[in-house]
Motif scaffolding. Sequence first.
Motif, PDB file in Angstrom:
ATOM      1  N   ASN A 208      34.727  51.624  42.691  1.00 24.14           N
ATOM      2  CA  ASN A 208      34.601  51.984  44.391  1.00 24.14           C
ATOM      3  C   ASN A 208      35.561  51.367  45.065  1.00 24.14           C
ATOM      4  OD1 ASN A 208      32.943  53.935  45.767  1.00 24.14           O
ATOM      5  ND2 ASN A 208      32.175  52.044  46.730  1.00 24.14           N
ATOM      6  N   MET A 209      35.498  50.198  45.163  1.00 23.29           N
ATOM      7  CA  MET A 209      36.580  49.274  46.044  1.00 23.29           C
ATOM      8  C   MET A 209      37.264  49.254  45.892  1.00 23.29           C
ATOM      9  SD  MET A 209      33.535  48.806  48.013  1.00 23.29           S
ATOM     10  CE  MET A 209      34.536  47.853  48.836  1.00 23.29           C
ATOM     11  N   GLY A 210      38.342  49.040  44.544  1.00 28.85           N
ATOM     12  CA  GLY A 210      39.353  49.734  44.499  1.00 28.85           C
ATOM     13  C   GLY A 210      39.695  48.025  43.636  1.00 28.85           C
ATOM     14  N   THR A 211      41.589  47.986  44.219  1.00 34.66           N
ATOM     15  CA  THR A 211      41.285  46.509  43.469  1.00 34.66           C
ATOM     16  C   THR A 211      41.470  45.633  44.224  1.00 34.66           C
ATOM     17  OG1 THR A 211      43.898  47.704  43.685  1.00 34.66           O
ATOM     18  CG2 THR A 211      43.866  45.142  42.861  1.00 34.66           C
ATOM     19  N   GLY A 212      41.170  44.336  42.976  1.00 33.92           N
ATOM     20  CA  GLY A 212      40.403  43.092  43.864  1.00 33.92           C
ATOM     21  C   GLY A 212      40.065  42.681  42.328  1.00 33.92           C
ATOM     22  N   VAL A 213      38.769  41.119  42.871  1.00 32.29           N
ATOM     23  CA  VAL A 213      38.270  40.101  41.874  1.00 32.29           C
ATOM     24  C   VAL A 213      37.212  40.214  41.776  1.00 32.29           C
ATOM     25  CG1 VAL A 213      38.584  38.151  41.254  1.00 32.29           C
ATOM     26  CG2 VAL A 213      39.797  38.292  42.828  1.00 32.29           C
ATOM     27  N   LEU A 214      36.599  40.539  40.795  1.00 34.51           N
ATOM     28  CA  LEU A 214      35.015  40.684  40.599  1.00 34.51           C
ATOM     29  C   LEU A 214      34.371  39.287  39.819  1.00 34.51           C
ATOM     30  CD1 LEU A 214      32.393  42.648  41.151  1.00 34.51           C
ATOM     31  CD2 LEU A 214      33.964  43.003  38.167  1.00 34.51           C
ATOM     32  N   GLY A 236      46.520  38.938  45.672  1.00 34.46           N
ATOM     33  CA  GLY A 236      45.870  39.967  45.697  1.00 34.46           C
ATOM     34  C   GLY A 236      47.312  40.871  44.877  1.00 34.46           C
ATOM     35  N   GLU A 237      47.888  40.635  44.050  1.00 36.04           N
ATOM     36  CA  GLU A 237      48.325  41.880  42.899  1.00 36.04           C
ATOM     37  C   GLU A 237      47.735  41.261  41.753  1.00 36.04           C
ATOM     38  OE1 GLU A 237      52.864  40.924  43.477  1.00 36.04           O
ATOM     39  OE2 GLU A 237      52.328  41.706  45.804  1.00 36.04           O
ATOM     40  N   TYR A 238      47.645  42.110  40.723  1.00 33.82           N
ATOM     41  CA  TYR A 238      47.414  42.010  39.601  1.00 33.82           C
ATOM     42  C   TYR A 238      47.615  43.257  38.577  1.00 33.82           C
ATOM     43  CZ  TYR A 238      43.952  39.802  42.853  1.00 33.82           C
ATOM     44  OH  TYR A 238      43.165  39.281  44.184  1.00 33.82           O
ATOM     45  N   PRO A 239      48.432  41.964  37.808  1.00 35.31           N
ATOM     46  CA  PRO A 239      49.309  43.544  37.271  1.00 35.31           C
ATOM     47  C   PRO A 239      48.256  43.734  35.523  1.00 35.31           C
ATOM     48  CG  PRO A 239      49.947  40.625  36.416  1.00 35.31           C
ATOM     49  CD  PRO A 239      49.217  41.761  37.524  1.00 35.31           C
ATOM     50  N   SER A 240      47.395  43.873  35.335  1.00 36.15           N
ATOM     51  CA  SER A 240      46.823  43.843  34.246  1.00 36.15           C
ATOM     52  C   SER A 240      45.387  43.516  34.678  1.00 36.15           C
ATOM     53  CB  SER A 240      46.997  42.987  33.179  1.00 36.15           C
ATOM     54  OG  SER A 240      46.825  41.641  33.140  1.00 36.15           O
ATOM     55  N   LEU A 251      34.356  36.776  35.570  1.00 37.89           N
ATOM     56  CA  LEU A 251      35.350  36.530  36.185  1.00 37.89           C
ATOM     57  C   LEU A 251      36.303  37.534  36.124  1.00 37.89           C
ATOM     58  CD1 LEU A 251      36.577  35.453  39.298  1.00 37.89           C
ATOM     59  CD2 LEU A 251      38.035  34.093  37.589  1.00 37.89           C
ATOM     60  N   PHE A 252      36.736  38.582  36.568  1.00 38.27           N
ATOM     61  CA  PHE A 252      37.213  39.553  36.731  1.00 38.27           C
ATOM     62  C   PHE A 252      38.305  40.014  37.412  1.00 38.27           C
ATOM     63  CE2 PHE A 252      33.586  40.373  34.367  1.00 38.27           C
ATOM     64  CZ  PHE A 252      33.948  41.064  32.760  1.00 38.27           C
ATOM     65  N   VAL A 253      39.677  40.438  36.971  1.00 41.82           N
ATOM     66  CA  VAL A 253      40.802  40.762  37.600  1.00 41.82           C
ATOM     67  C   VAL A 253      41.811  42.233  37.021  1.00 41.82           C
ATOM     68  CG1 VAL A 253      41.213  38.272  38.949  1.00 41.82           C
ATOM     69  CG2 VAL A 253      42.515  39.093  37.522  1.00 41.82           C
ATOM     70  N   GLY A 254      41.576  42.687  38.490  1.00 39.61           N
ATOM     71  CA  GLY A 254      42.413  43.928  38.078  1.00 39.61           C
ATOM     72  C   GLY A 254      42.511  44.900  38.950  1.00 39.61           C
ATOM     73  N   ASN A 255      43.489  46.119  38.786  1.00 38.16           N
ATOM     74  CA  ASN A 255      43.187  47.170  39.666  1.00 38.16           C
ATOM     75  C   ASN A 255      42.804  48.278  39.778  1.00 38.16           C
ATOM     76  OD1 ASN A 255      45.470  49.469  38.024  1.00 38.16           O
ATOM     77  ND2 ASN A 255      46.755  47.393  38.060  1.00 38.16           N
ATOM     78  N   ARG A 256      42.856  49.104  40.769  1.00 34.36           N
ATOM     79  CA  ARG A 256      42.275  50.808  40.158  1.00 34.36           C
ATOM     80  C   ARG A 256      41.722  51.145  39.439  1.00 34.36           C
ATOM     81  NH1 ARG A 256      39.308  53.011  44.467  1.00 34.36           N
ATOM     82  NH2 ARG A 256      39.902  52.389  45.954  1.00 34.36           N
ATOM     83  N   GLU A 257      43.250  51.664  39.026  1.00 33.45           N
ATOM     84  CA  GLU A 257      44.083  52.620  37.910  1.00 33.45           C
ATOM     85  C   GLU A 257      43.150  51.881  36.768  1.00 33.45           C
ATOM     86  OE1 GLU A 257      45.779  51.087  39.999  1.00 33.45           O
ATOM     87  OE2 GLU A 257      46.223  53.439  41.386  1.00 33.45           O
ATOM     88  N   ASP A 258      43.627  50.225  35.977  1.00 32.27           N
ATOM     89  CA  ASP A 258      42.812  50.137  35.360  1.00 32.27           C
ATOM     90  C   ASP A 258      41.484  49.882  34.510  1.00 32.27           C
ATOM     91  OD1 ASP A 258      44.910  49.461  34.277  1.00 32.27           O
ATOM     92  OD2 ASP A 258      45.825  47.687  34.765  1.00 32.27           O
TER      93      ASP A 258
END
Length: 637
Positions: A208-214, A236-240, A251-258
């Motif tokens: 719901n929040m979108g691109t970022g770090v969980l 703040g740029e996470y290609p995958s 810890l996870f990182v990713g963008n909204r689409e992924d």
Amino acid sequence: MPRAPNPCTYLPRRLQIVASLTAFVLFCILFLGSSGTADSDSYINNVPYGPQIQQGAHQVVDHLPKLPKDLPHVNAPQWLNPFRGPAHKPPEQANSSSGEARWYTDFKWRNPFSSDTTLDEERAVLPPLAERAAIYTYFESTGKDEKSKTAEQQLLQIWRRAWWAQGFRPVVLGKPEAMNNPLFRAVQGLELEPEMDKEMMRWLAWGNMGTGVLSNWLAVPMAAHDDALLAFLRRGEYPSLTRYEGLDNGLFVGNREDIDKAIKQAIASPAMKRVKSMAEAVTAETFTVDPEHSAIAFYSTSTITGKYNLIRNKLDKPSTAGEGLAMLPTLINSHLHMTWQNIFSSGIAVLKPLPEHTTTLIEPAIDIARNLSQCPDTPIPASCPPNRPRCKPCVSSQMLITVPPVFRNTSTLFTIATVPHPYTLTSLLHSRLEPNAKFIRRETDRDSWVLAATKELLGTGLSSFSRLPALKDIIASEYGSARTLWLVGEMPPSRESEMDLEGLDWHFGFTLPRSPMSDGKSETPVPGPERRPPPPKSEFGEGPPLSEQELSHERSLLEQAKMVLRRSTGSRKGKTGAKSFAFMREVVEAWSLADTECWKFVRAWEARRRVERRGWEGEEERFQGKGMFGRWIDKVT
């Protein structure tokens, strides 16, 4: 026949000579110095080898390197060009003041003097604020007793503080964010294991929040500010979509689409009802697995079971589970503090460029250094963080505190510097609170603090003005700000304007001890002699310490200087009865321009830090403790 009067006789002899020379120079310029192109060509042709000399001169000019077109324009101060027209001051920016400190954000912040950009002597130019990458955690209270609930709130605050100090914008999510995700309805119809149901809520809230770090709220950063993983996350740029081997769901990182693709794939997976994590519910190709995660300490159940037996034994028993969880915040805070001490293995330097009569000026910095050098409170002495198994516990090492006369650019040395106002410094060095302009010009040195502090770093050949860009870079650059703490020498009594203890906690990322252990007594299992910080070591060799009477005199001068500066500020704001104080302040500031610029820069830099954090806390406050789902609260009483 009377002689005609000579106008030059009315002038003194020296002025007659000056007037005659001026008239002669003007005559030569007007009648001998101006010639047309034709006259010049004829003159050159009459000179022996004239055409050849002219042709050679043209060839030399043609082969000279051309200046770049993007050569920066030097904006000279207004007073250097009396014929330049007046210019308007740049408009005030939002959230650009705090108390008496005012600033203007611009990329020209390294210029020696802020007034060249702001056209305002009271506004300091600061670097643009770096955009903080968002890091999210999902929280649902599971505490069954008051001790557990209080410990959970403390752990959330530790998580927020640690990530904020590393340059992130931490956000605590809950069920409302998960329910706001369009995929929430699809998940509601599934019969999932309790662990997987909570995991899906985390991912729905993150999506719901979108691109970022969980991040799990028990995963905190424990590394140097310039660590490679932390630097990558801050961009703040996470290609995958990436998970980290060994951290499980930490810890996870990713963008909204992924993120959305992974959630949809998990919902459609036939194994969804029997798995307990997202990594098991999706295909192996969904995640990029990164084995490097040494900057993150994750206090998972398995970690606590394998490394911290004292807490594990209490958590295993329902009757003592609350006590065990209550020990975890103190343990994590001690590990954050100890990690900071290990990073700065060379110790703490409390800058004291002018040793005479400035002992009381740096007393607050000494107190902060002693608090930082203490062994932190911990329920398990000599324990190490999960990501740093070979740490150096505080019980086996001492953090050195030194008082050097110069700034040293050492990556393993943390520096605390106190910048005094030139009026305060003059009052302390000369024991005089009412200096006049004659005394200032003849008896005091210009920019003595800046020159002394940078003598080793920049040598002795540069002017004080030329030292300001390097000094500002030390204070406000990303590298310098992570290794230094800068204070102004005149901390006003208002809690809104001083760097209080809570602000220090957010600056360092852990809770500092509130008072130095001056008597060596220990309130924790750590032995007293090991916990007591050693006295600061000075490099001046000035002999015995000052007597109590001398220190009392310094304190009196310092307090009176603060009062004079406050009254002079009131006069600048239009209040009557303080014009003499304002005049003295202006004389001293005009005499030591570099010292004044450094003081105003540090004052604005620290004030903006407070404004940034309090603005973020104000934005997050409306999400604290609201709703029926037991959201978290910021303050724990």
